[in-house]
Design a protein around this motif. Structure first.
Motif, PDB file in Angstrom:
ATOM      1  N   TYR A  46       0.656  -1.223  -0.096  1.00 35.47           N
ATOM      2  CA  TYR A  46      -0.085   0.048  -0.046  1.00 35.47           C
ATOM      3  C   TYR A  46       0.857   1.309   0.103  1.00 35.47           C
ATOM      4  O   TYR A  46       0.508   2.428  -0.725  1.00 35.47           O
ATOM      5  CB  TYR A  46      -1.026   0.059   1.139  1.00 35.47           C
ATOM      6  N   ILE A  54      -8.628   3.389  -0.910  1.00 35.63           N
ATOM      7  CA  ILE A  54      -9.871   2.589  -1.114  1.00 35.63           C
ATOM      8  C   ILE A  54     -11.047   3.078  -0.585  1.00 35.63           C
ATOM      9  O   ILE A  54     -12.240   2.975  -0.696  1.00 35.63           O
ATOM     10  CB  ILE A  54      -9.964   1.197  -1.025  1.00 35.63           C
ATOM     11  N   ARG A  62     -14.557   1.379   3.383  1.00 33.56           N
ATOM     12  CA  ARG A  62     -14.085  -0.007   2.835  1.00 33.56           C
ATOM     13  C   ARG A  62     -12.861  -0.482   3.417  1.00 33.56           C
ATOM     14  O   ARG A  62     -12.387  -1.393   3.974  1.00 33.56           O
ATOM     15  CB  ARG A  62     -13.663   0.096   1.285  1.00 33.56           C
ATOM     16  N   MET A  85     -11.631  -1.791  -6.501  1.00 31.13           N
ATOM     17  CA  MET A  85     -11.421  -0.828  -5.399  1.00 31.13           C
ATOM     18  C   MET A  85     -10.672   0.184  -5.349  1.00 31.13           C
ATOM     19  O   MET A  85     -10.388   1.029  -4.502  1.00 31.13           O
ATOM     20  CB  MET A  85     -11.740  -1.549  -4.104  1.00 31.13           C
ATOM     21  N   GLY A  86      -9.505   0.024  -6.185  1.00 31.46           N
ATOM     22  CA  GLY A  86      -8.319   1.034  -6.408  1.00 31.46           C
ATOM     23  C   GLY A  86      -7.108   0.653  -5.491  1.00 31.46           C
ATOM     24  O   GLY A  86      -6.326   1.642  -5.351  1.00 31.46           O
ATOM     25  N   MET A  87      -7.232  -0.363  -5.112  1.00 31.87           N
ATOM     26  CA  MET A  87      -6.174  -1.066  -4.010  1.00 31.87           C
ATOM     27  C   MET A  87      -4.725  -1.401  -4.992  1.00 31.87           C
ATOM     28  O   MET A  87      -3.495  -1.130  -4.737  1.00 31.87           O
ATOM     29  CB  MET A  87      -6.508  -2.334  -3.256  1.00 31.87           C
TER      30      MET A  87
END
Length: 261
Positions: free
Chosen positions: A118, A154, A158, A177-179
């Motif tokens: 991340y 995210i 979430r 989800m944009g992760m």
């Protein structure tokens, strides 16, 4: 066996967490090696992009629990000193790295391993890979910056759901989800990440550094400070050789050659 492999090629430095028999779980030795290597890379002008990956079937399973249990059973007065000594410096080095950092998530990324991914700027994920934040199942909270990075990727709701319920996230879900940045076939995460890093290594790396700095600043401040940061960065970048080269190349209808200056 060396727990961290370092490979340099054409301006790209690849770090490989190398404990495949233990799913690249993080021992003190591995954490110290990664922390120190990342710190050295920050100031190395020969490195223009960075890739982080894992050996074998996993990206990183997080903290080595055998080592953690041993610390608890020995009545270590500060069994979680690793957060301040290892995890926090590693995440600071990744997020403040003045060059792109790409995670090649070749398999399971759990706990601190997921948090490291991340913290990277981009994440290339193998189709069978999964992300898991299971801290709540052992009575702990997130560390390695995940409480800050994951909601920004995210969203707050979430992120709360994934952390409280310890829900695994597939590669396809991660992209949706944009992760994650991109899903690729198994076995192709590293080569795809290295190819992307090689392209970015020939780009305006000073500009990349300022983009990272601007987003980090804006994430923790108000609009006025963000505007001021953008103003200062644009003024500095406007005087760089890379910017002038890009303008000249545009006018001449040729491909620019960037030097990072």
């Amino acid at each position: 066996m060396t727990s961290l492999l370092v490979d340099d090629s054409d301006g790209v430095r690849t770090f490989t967490l190398n404990r495949p028999e233990a799913y690249n779980s993080l021992t003190a030795e591995l954490k110290e090696a990664l922390r120190d290597a990342l710190t050295d890379t920050v100031a190395d002008p020969a490195v223009r992009a960075v890739v982080l990956t894992g050996a074998g079937k996993a990206f990183c399973a997080g903290q080595d629990l055998k080592e953690h249990v041993a610390a608890l059973q020995s009545d270590d007065p500060a069994p979680f000193r690793t957060v301040a000594e290892h995890y926090n410096p590693i995440v600071r080095a990744i997020t403040s790295m003045p060059k792109p950092v790409i995670a090649a998530v070749n398999g399971m990324a759990a706990g601190a391993g997921a948090s490291f991914a991340y913290a990277c700027d981009l994440r290339i994920v193998a189709r069978s890979a999964k992300f898991l934040m299971a801290f709540a199942t052992i009575g702990l909270t997130a560390d390695s910056g995940a409480s800050w990075t994951l909601p920004r990727l995210i969203g707050y709701g979430r992120a709360m759901e994934l952390m409280l319920l310890a829900k695994p996230v597939t590669a396809e879900q991660a992209v949706a989800m944009g992760m994650a940045t991109e899903v690729v076939d198994d076995g192709e995460a590293l080569s795809t990440a290295q190819e992307l890093a090689s392209r970015m290594a020939t780009g305006p790396t000073t500009g990349y550094a300022k983009i990272k700095q601007a987003l980090l600043t804006a994430a923790g401040t108000d609009l006025e400070q963000a505007l001021a940061e953008e103003d200062a960065a644009q003024s500095a970048l406007g005087a760089t050789t890379d910017h002038r080269e890009a303008v000249d190349a545009f006018i001449a209808k040729r491909t620019p050659t960037f030097t990072g200056h």
